[in-house]
Design a protein around this motif. Structure first.
Motif, PDB file in Angstrom:
ATOM      1  N   GLN A   3       0.837  -1.194   0.000  1.00 46.28           N
ATOM      2  CA  GLN A   3       0.000   0.000   0.000  1.00 46.28           C
ATOM      3  C   GLN A   3       0.868   1.238   0.000  1.00 46.28           C
ATOM      4  O   GLN A   3       1.896   1.285   0.698  1.00 46.28           O
ATOM      5  CB  GLN A   3      -0.901   0.029   1.231  1.00 46.28           C
ATOM      6  N   LEU A   4       0.449   2.232  -0.763  1.00 47.69           N
ATOM      7  CA  LEU A   4       1.081   3.544  -0.748  1.00 47.69           C
ATOM      8  C   LEU A   4       0.040   4.532  -0.243  1.00 47.69           C
ATOM      9  O   LEU A   4      -1.082   4.593  -0.784  1.00 47.69           O
ATOM     10  CB  LEU A   4       1.540   3.955  -2.139  1.00 47.69           C
ATOM     11  N   VAL A   5       0.396   5.302   0.754  1.00 50.80           N
ATOM     12  CA  VAL A   5      -0.517   6.274   1.329  1.00 50.80           C
ATOM     13  C   VAL A   5       0.126   7.651   1.295  1.00 50.80           C
ATOM     14  O   VAL A   5       1.191   7.864   1.882  1.00 50.80           O
ATOM     15  CB  VAL A   5      -0.898   5.898   2.770  1.00 50.80           C
ATOM     16  N   GLU A   6      -0.537   8.566   0.582  1.00 51.78           N
ATOM     17  CA  GLU A   6      -0.066   9.947   0.509  1.00 51.78           C
ATOM     18  C   GLU A   6      -0.723  10.767   1.613  1.00 51.78           C
ATOM     19  O   GLU A   6      -1.851  10.494   2.026  1.00 51.78           O
ATOM     20  CB  GLU A   6      -0.399  10.588  -0.841  1.00 51.78           C
ATOM     21  N   SER A   7      -0.016  11.798   2.045  1.00 51.83           N
ATOM     22  CA  SER A   7      -0.561  12.743   3.019  1.00 51.83           C
ATOM     23  C   SER A   7       0.109  14.090   2.823  1.00 51.83           C
ATOM     24  O   SER A   7       1.132  14.190   2.131  1.00 51.83           O
ATOM     25  CB  SER A   7      -0.336  12.243   4.452  1.00 51.83           C
ATOM     26  N   GLY A   8      -0.494  15.115   3.410  1.00 51.71           N
ATOM     27  CA  GLY A   8       0.108  16.441   3.381  1.00 51.71           C
ATOM     28  C   GLY A   8      -0.549  17.429   2.448  1.00 51.71           C
ATOM     29  O   GLY A   8      -0.149  18.598   2.412  1.00 51.71           O
ATOM     30  N   GLY A   9      -1.521  16.988   1.686  1.00 50.20           N
ATOM     31  CA  GLY A   9      -2.205  17.922   0.807  1.00 50.20           C
ATOM     32  C   GLY A   9      -3.092  18.871   1.575  1.00 50.20           C
ATOM     33  O   GLY A   9      -3.300  18.725   2.780  1.00 50.20           O
ATOM     34  N   GLY A  10      -3.603  19.872   0.869  1.00 48.60           N
ATOM     35  CA  GLY A  10      -4.490  20.834   1.511  1.00 48.60           C
ATOM     36  C   GLY A  10      -4.633  22.084   0.691  1.00 48.60           C
ATOM     37  O   GLY A  10      -4.250  22.139  -0.485  1.00 48.60           O
ATOM     38  N   GLY A  16       2.790  29.998  -1.026  1.00 48.53           N
ATOM     39  CA  GLY A  16       2.953  29.183   0.157  1.00 48.53           C
ATOM     40  C   GLY A  16       3.658  27.865  -0.125  1.00 48.53           C
ATOM     41  O   GLY A  16       4.112  27.611  -1.247  1.00 48.53           O
ATOM     42  N   SER A  17       3.735  27.046   0.925  1.00 48.66           N
ATOM     43  CA  SER A  17       4.456  25.771   0.839  1.00 48.66           C
ATOM     44  C   SER A  17       3.626  24.636   1.414  1.00 48.66           C
ATOM     45  O   SER A  17       2.788  24.850   2.298  1.00 48.66           O
ATOM     46  CB  SER A  17       5.777  25.850   1.622  1.00 48.66           C
ATOM     47  N   LEU A  18       3.878  23.459   0.891  1.00 45.67           N
ATOM     48  CA  LEU A  18       3.319  22.228   1.429  1.00 45.67           C
ATOM     49  C   LEU A  18       4.365  21.135   1.303  1.00 45.67           C
ATOM     50  O   LEU A  18       5.219  21.177   0.389  1.00 45.67           O
ATOM     51  CB  LEU A  18       2.060  21.791   0.666  1.00 45.67           C
ATOM     52  N   ARG A  19       4.274  20.150   2.178  1.00 42.67           N
ATOM     53  CA  ARG A  19       5.155  18.992   2.096  1.00 42.67           C
ATOM     54  C   ARG A  19       4.297  17.735   2.028  1.00 42.67           C
ATOM     55  O   ARG A  19       3.544  17.450   2.965  1.00 42.67           O
ATOM     56  CB  ARG A  19       6.081  18.917   3.300  1.00 42.67           C
ATOM     57  N   LEU A  20       4.430  17.022   0.924  1.00 39.95           N
ATOM     58  CA  LEU A  20       3.704  15.773   0.758  1.00 39.95           C
ATOM     59  C   LEU A  20       4.569  14.596   1.196  1.00 39.95           C
ATOM     60  O   LEU A  20       5.795  14.615   1.023  1.00 39.95           O
ATOM     61  CB  LEU A  20       3.299  15.578  -0.704  1.00 39.95           C
ATOM     62  N   SER A  21       3.918  13.589   1.743  1.00 37.22           N
ATOM     63  CA  SER A  21       4.598  12.359   2.128  1.00 37.22           C
ATOM     64  C   SER A  21       3.917  11.176   1.466  1.00 37.22           C
ATOM     65  O   SER A  21       2.703  11.190   1.253  1.00 37.22           O
ATOM     66  CB  SER A  21       4.567  12.169   3.651  1.00 37.22           C
ATOM     67  N   THR A  77       9.639   5.744   2.486  1.00 36.17           N
ATOM     68  CA  THR A  77       8.833   6.962   2.363  1.00 36.17           C
ATOM     69  C   THR A  77       9.498   7.957   1.420  1.00 36.17           C
ATOM     70  O   THR A  77      10.716   8.128   1.470  1.00 36.17           O
ATOM     71  CB  THR A  77       8.607   7.606   3.735  1.00 36.17           C
ATOM     72  N   ALA A  78       8.682   8.578   0.595  1.00 36.10           N
ATOM     73  CA  ALA A  78       9.142   9.651  -0.276  1.00 36.10           C
ATOM     74  C   ALA A  78       8.434  10.932   0.118  1.00 36.10           C
ATOM     75  O   ALA A  78       7.310  10.914   0.633  1.00 36.10           O
ATOM     76  CB  ALA A  78       8.866   9.319  -1.739  1.00 36.10           C
ATOM     77  N   TYR A  79       9.104  12.034  -0.151  1.00 30.76           N
ATOM     78  CA  TYR A  79       8.570  13.349   0.193  1.00 30.76           C
ATOM     79  C   TYR A  79       8.624  14.264  -1.023  1.00 30.76           C
ATOM     80  O   TYR A  79       9.462  14.101  -1.910  1.00 30.76           O
ATOM     81  CB  TYR A  79       9.380  13.975   1.327  1.00 30.76           C
ATOM     82  N   LEU A  80       7.734  15.236  -1.026  1.00 29.09           N
ATOM     83  CA  LEU A  80       7.786  16.281  -2.039  1.00 29.09           C
ATOM     84  C   LEU A  80       7.589  17.614  -1.333  1.00 29.09           C
ATOM     85  O   LEU A  80       6.484  17.921  -0.878  1.00 29.09           O
ATOM     86  CB  LEU A  80       6.720  16.083  -3.115  1.00 29.09           C
ATOM     87  N   GLN A  81       8.663  18.372  -1.211  1.00 26.21           N
ATOM     88  CA  GLN A  81       8.590  19.704  -0.635  1.00 26.21           C
ATOM     89  C   GLN A  81       8.236  20.676  -1.751  1.00 26.21           C
ATOM     90  O   GLN A  81       8.961  20.767  -2.746  1.00 26.21           O
ATOM     91  CB  GLN A  81       9.926  20.097   0.004  1.00 26.21           C
ATOM     92  N   MET A  82       7.126  21.362  -1.592  1.00 24.73           N
ATOM     93  CA  MET A  82       6.639  22.271  -2.627  1.00 24.73           C
ATOM     94  C   MET A  82       6.636  23.694  -2.089  1.00 24.73           C
ATOM     95  O   MET A  82       5.909  23.995  -1.130  1.00 24.73           O
ATOM     96  CB  MET A  82       5.225  21.868  -3.059  1.00 24.73           C
ATOM     97  N   ASN A  83       7.463  24.536  -2.677  1.00 27.15           N
ATOM     98  CA  ASN A  83       7.563  25.935  -2.272  1.00 27.15           C
ATOM     99  C   ASN A  83       7.092  26.837  -3.408  1.00 27.15           C
ATOM    100  O   ASN A  83       6.989  26.395  -4.561  1.00 27.15           O
ATOM    101  CB  ASN A  83       9.004  26.279  -1.903  1.00 27.15           C
ATOM    102  N   SER A  84       6.835  28.077  -3.087  1.00 22.34           N
ATOM    103  CA  SER A  84       6.407  29.069  -4.082  1.00 22.34           C
ATOM    104  C   SER A  84       5.270  28.513  -4.941  1.00 22.34           C
ATOM    105  O   SER A  84       5.294  28.597  -6.172  1.00 22.34           O
ATOM    106  CB  SER A  84       7.593  29.474  -4.967  1.00 22.34           C
ATOM    107  N   LEU A  85       4.289  27.962  -4.295  1.00 22.72           N
ATOM    108  CA  LEU A  85       3.192  27.323  -5.015  1.00 22.72           C
ATOM    109  C   LEU A  85       2.393  28.333  -5.835  1.00 22.72           C
ATOM    110  O   LEU A  85       2.222  29.496  -5.435  1.00 22.72           O
ATOM    111  CB  LEU A  85       2.274  26.589  -4.043  1.00 22.72           C
TER     112      LEU A  85
END
Length: 121
Positions: A3-10, A16-21, A77-85
């Motif tokens: 199973q792959l479970v993503e989190s961190g959206g919104g 702004g910034s968000l970090r997805l996992s 686990t993989a991450y996606l740091q998103m800045n300057s959205l």
């Protein structure tokens, strides 16, 4: 199974910034590449960034310099740091992993169910 479970959206304002996992669990021997994809309303799913097992990242041109992909192999686990959205980053973001199961000679693709990122102007 895997199973792959993503989190961190919104919801976030432009700039702004968000970090997805993306956490992979289950019967896993190893994970080759992991990647983040996105699908905006009315558009096809596109690759945003991917990362090799050794940590080398690749990015679509539109996110270079703003997004950073990383991974923790010990946590699968993989991450996606998103800045300057930007508003055009609004989409459902999906995680993909090339997972090698115990006893297998090659990996198989697994996908998460996605997490919604909404960027307001």
């Amino acid at each position: 199974q895997v199973q792959l479970v993503e989190s961190g959206g919104g919801l976030v304002q432009a700039g702004g910034s968000l970090r997805l996992s993306c956490a992979a669990s289950g019967s896993i021997f190893s994970i080759n590449a992991m990647g983040w994809y996105r699908q905006a309303p009315g558009k096809q799913r596109e690759l945003v960034a991917d990362i090799s097992s050794g940590g080398r990242g690749n990015y679509v041109e539109s996110v270079k310099g703003r997004f950073t992909i990383s991974r923790d192999n010990a946590k699968n686990t993989a991450y996606l740091q998103m800045n300057s959205l930007k508003p055009e980053d609004t989409a459902v973001y999906y995680c993909r992993a090339d997972v090698v199961l115990p006893g297998a000679y090659y990996g198989m693709d697994y996908w998460g169910k996605g997490t919604l990122v909404t960027v307001s102007s």
